[in-house]
Design a protein around this motif. Structure first.
Motif, PDB file in Angstrom:
ATOM      1  N   LEU A   1       7.055  -3.156  12.476  1.00 16.97           N
ATOM      2  CA  LEU A   1       6.126  -2.346  12.647  1.00 16.97           C
ATOM      3  C   LEU A   1       5.591  -1.582  11.030  1.00 16.97           C
ATOM      4  CD1 LEU A   1       3.188  -2.337  14.582  1.00 16.97           C
ATOM      5  CD2 LEU A   1       4.474  -0.807  15.827  1.00 16.97           C
ATOM      6  N   LEU A   2       6.338  -0.659  11.537  1.00 17.37           N
ATOM      7  CA  LEU A   2       6.654   0.455  10.405  1.00 17.37           C
ATOM      8  C   LEU A   2       5.409  -0.083   8.995  1.00 17.37           C
ATOM      9  CD1 LEU A   2       8.980   3.130  11.265  1.00 17.37           C
ATOM     10  CD2 LEU A   2       6.666   3.192  11.259  1.00 17.37           C
ATOM     11  N   THR A   3       6.924  -0.835   8.753  1.00 17.40           N
ATOM     12  CA  THR A   3       6.594  -1.353   7.189  1.00 17.40           C
ATOM     13  C   THR A   3       5.285  -1.804   7.006  1.00 17.40           C
ATOM     14  OG1 THR A   3       7.770  -2.926   7.327  1.00 17.40           O
ATOM     15  CG2 THR A   3       8.891  -0.870   6.348  1.00 17.40           C
ATOM     16  N   THR A   4       5.408  -2.830   7.875  1.00 16.58           N
ATOM     17  CA  THR A   4       3.798  -3.600   7.569  1.00 16.58           C
ATOM     18  C   THR A   4       2.653  -2.747   7.816  1.00 16.58           C
ATOM     19  OG1 THR A   4       4.249  -4.733   9.900  1.00 16.58           O
ATOM     20  CG2 THR A   4       5.368  -5.702   7.993  1.00 16.58           C
ATOM     21  N   VAL A   5       3.050  -2.161   8.677  1.00 18.87           N
ATOM     22  CA  VAL A   5       0.793  -1.391   8.645  1.00 18.87           C
ATOM     23  C   VAL A   5       1.047  -0.249   7.979  1.00 18.87           C
ATOM     24  CG1 VAL A   5       0.205   0.812  10.532  1.00 18.87           C
ATOM     25  CG2 VAL A   5       1.262  -1.753  11.916  1.00 18.87           C
ATOM     26  N   GLU A   6       1.724   0.334   7.406  1.00 18.78           N
ATOM     27  CA  GLU A   6       2.170   0.772   6.031  1.00 18.78           C
ATOM     28  C   GLU A   6       1.070   0.194   4.605  1.00 18.78           C
ATOM     29  OE1 GLU A   6       5.300   2.797   6.050  1.00 18.78           O
ATOM     30  OE2 GLU A   6       4.624   4.187   7.128  1.00 18.78           O
ATOM     31  N   LYS A   7       1.972  -0.570   4.713  1.00 24.53           N
ATOM     32  CA  LYS A   7       1.126  -1.727   3.218  1.00 24.53           C
ATOM     33  C   LYS A   7       0.548  -2.408   3.206  1.00 24.53           C
ATOM     34  CE  LYS A   7       6.092  -2.893   1.533  1.00 24.53           C
ATOM     35  NZ  LYS A   7       7.297  -4.056   1.534  1.00 24.53           N
ATOM     36  N   ALA A   8      -0.280  -2.956   4.625  1.00 23.29           N
ATOM     37  CA  ALA A   8      -1.465  -2.984   4.717  1.00 23.29           C
ATOM     38  C   ALA A   8      -2.892  -2.825   4.581  1.00 23.29           C
ATOM     39  CB  ALA A   8      -1.603  -4.003   6.674  1.00 23.29           C
ATOM     40  N   VAL A   9      -2.360  -1.186   5.593  1.00 18.12           N
ATOM     41  CA  VAL A   9      -3.557  -0.323   4.828  1.00 18.12           C
ATOM     42  C   VAL A   9      -3.451   0.425   3.383  1.00 18.12           C
ATOM     43  CG1 VAL A   9      -3.692   2.631   5.580  1.00 18.12           C
ATOM     44  CG2 VAL A   9      -3.058   1.311   7.281  1.00 18.12           C
ATOM     45  N   ALA A  10      -2.077   0.472   2.993  1.00 11.77           N
ATOM     46  CA  ALA A  10      -2.226   0.692   1.898  1.00 11.77           C
ATOM     47  C   ALA A  10      -3.130  -0.529   0.847  1.00 11.77           C
ATOM     48  CB  ALA A  10      -0.763   0.710   1.200  1.00 11.77           C
ATOM     49  N   TRP A  11      -2.785  -1.409   1.208  1.00  8.82           N
ATOM     50  CA  TRP A  11      -3.448  -3.101   0.557  1.00  8.82           C
ATOM     51  C   TRP A  11      -5.140  -3.093   0.200  1.00  8.82           C
ATOM     52  CZ3 TRP A  11      -6.149  -7.123   3.127  1.00  8.82           C
ATOM     53  CH2 TRP A  11      -6.271  -8.053   2.332  1.00  8.82           C
ATOM     54  N   ALA A  12      -5.290  -2.435   2.412  1.00  9.98           N
ATOM     55  CA  ALA A  12      -6.969  -3.042   1.802  1.00  9.98           C
ATOM     56  C   ALA A  12      -7.858  -0.978   1.444  1.00  9.98           C
ATOM     57  CB  ALA A  12      -6.848  -2.289   4.103  1.00  9.98           C
ATOM     58  N   GLN A  13      -6.660  -0.040   1.647  1.00  8.24           N
ATOM     59  CA  GLN A  13      -7.516   1.043   0.835  1.00  8.24           C
ATOM     60  C   GLN A  13      -7.714   0.625  -0.131  1.00  8.24           C
ATOM     61  OE1 GLN A  13      -4.594   4.352   1.671  1.00  8.24           O
ATOM     62  NE2 GLN A  13      -5.917   4.800   3.491  1.00  8.24           N
ATOM     63  N   SER A  14      -6.672  -0.297  -1.068  1.00  5.50           N
ATOM     64  CA  SER A  14      -6.189  -0.471  -2.445  1.00  5.50           C
ATOM     65  C   SER A  14      -7.466  -1.103  -3.187  1.00  5.50           C
ATOM     66  CB  SER A  14      -5.447  -0.436  -2.613  1.00  5.50           C
ATOM     67  OG  SER A  14      -4.606  -1.966  -2.969  1.00  5.50           O
ATOM     68  N   ASN A  15      -7.591  -1.835  -1.958  1.00  5.77           N
ATOM     69  CA  ASN A  15      -8.444  -3.535  -2.710  1.00  5.77           C
ATOM     70  C   ASN A  15     -10.209  -3.397  -1.906  1.00  5.77           C
ATOM     71  OD1 ASN A  15      -7.136  -5.540  -4.141  1.00  5.77           O
ATOM     72  ND2 ASN A  15      -5.917  -4.316  -2.735  1.00  5.77           N
ATOM     73  N   SER A  16     -10.196  -2.207  -1.462  1.00  5.73           N
ATOM     74  CA  SER A  16     -11.639  -1.221  -0.492  1.00  5.73           C
ATOM     75  C   SER A  16     -12.010  -0.696  -1.694  1.00  5.73           C
ATOM     76  CB  SER A  16     -11.970  -2.194   0.647  1.00  5.73           C
ATOM     77  OG  SER A  16     -11.481  -0.474   1.292  1.00  5.73           O
ATOM     78  N   MET A  17     -11.861   0.006  -2.348  1.00  6.97           N
ATOM     79  CA  MET A  17     -11.952   1.422  -2.838  1.00  6.97           C
ATOM     80  C   MET A  17     -13.552   1.808  -3.337  1.00  6.97           C
ATOM     81  SD  MET A  17      -8.933   3.405  -5.002  1.00  6.97           S
ATOM     82  CE  MET A  17      -7.783   4.010  -4.368  1.00  6.97           C
ATOM     83  N   TRP A  18     -14.746   2.426  -3.050  1.00 11.60           N
ATOM     84  CA  TRP A  18     -15.999   2.037  -3.523  1.00 11.60           C
ATOM     85  C   TRP A  18     -16.275   3.192  -4.006  1.00 11.60           C
ATOM     86  CZ3 TRP A  18     -19.346   0.947   0.787  1.00 11.60           C
ATOM     87  CH2 TRP A  18     -19.074  -0.562   1.471  1.00 11.60           C
TER      88      TRP A  18
END
Ligand code: SF4
Length: 207
Positions: free
Chosen positions: A54-71
């Motif tokens: 849970l810890l690793t996947t949530v953190e990675k998912a958030v980081a992935w979402a942040q890095s792929n949606s920078m405006w």
């Protein structure tokens, strides 16, 4: 899976009596007959795996979402801005990172690309734009002028935008080619994916 340190921390946090007994998941074991008994080795291992995943996947998912949606914010100041504008073209295609939308409002942007020299008069508005951006937010100083004042070592030009905003990535060049800016953006994505906090957190300055 979590690293050794994280696993140790999770192990210490486990309660003596599990609040997630396997019996709740329909597994019939001795726990059903002896509800006060502490969690068994198997149950501990299952809970550790659940927590770690849970810890690793949530953190990675958030980081992935942040890095792929920078405006990026629309903030061109001088000649470097022409190179910055090119990255939305089909040749460089910044849309592949979900970043083709240059926002006209700092409230809808989380990446400030300072492209060009910044005068002392412009430093205030630059900081105001940065303050209006939502967190987490990042800054790229594009080109020699934004990073250090460049060739304009005089009384009008700010000798580096890191004097007024915390900078995450410096892109060298005069002007940097669009490929160099893309390189800086990719490096920023790598920092976010690696869990490196934004510069304002590292420097401990008010964001
Ligand atoms: S670094 Fe060079 S291209 Fe960029 S703003 Fe300064 S003078 Fe212009």
């Amino acid at each position: 899976m979590a690293e050794g340190g994280t696993e140790l921390a999770v192990r210490k946090q486990l309660p003596v009596v599990s609040d997630r007994p396997l019996a709740k998941a329909g597994l019939q074991s001795e726990r059903v007959l002896w509800p006060d008994r502490g969690p068994g080795v198997f149950e501990r291992e299952v809970e550790e795996i659940e927590d770690a995943l849970l810890l690793t996947t949530v953190e990675k998912a958030v980081a992935w979402a942040q890095s792929n949606s920078m405006w990026p914010d629309t903030f061109g100041l001088a000649c470097c801005a022409i190179e910055m504008m090119s990255i939305v073209s089909s040749r460089y295609d910044i849309a592949r990172f979900g970043m083709e939308r240059f926002s006209s409002s700092p409230r809808q942007a989380d990446l400030l690309i300072v492209s060009g020299r910044v005068t002392h008069k412009m430093a205030g508005p630059l900081r105001q734009v940065y303050d209006q951006m939502l967190e987490p937010k990042w800054v790229i100083a594009m080109g020699a002028c934004a990073s250090s004042g460049g060739m304009f070592n005089n009384y009008t030009i700010l000798q580096g935008v890191d004097k007024v905003v915390p900078v995450d990535i410096h892109v060298p060049g005069c002007p940097p080619r669009p490929e160099a800016l893309m390189e800086g953006i990719v490096r920023l994505h790598e920092k976010v994916m690696a869990g490196v906090p934004p510069a304002y957190e590292i420097r401990g300055v008010a964001s």
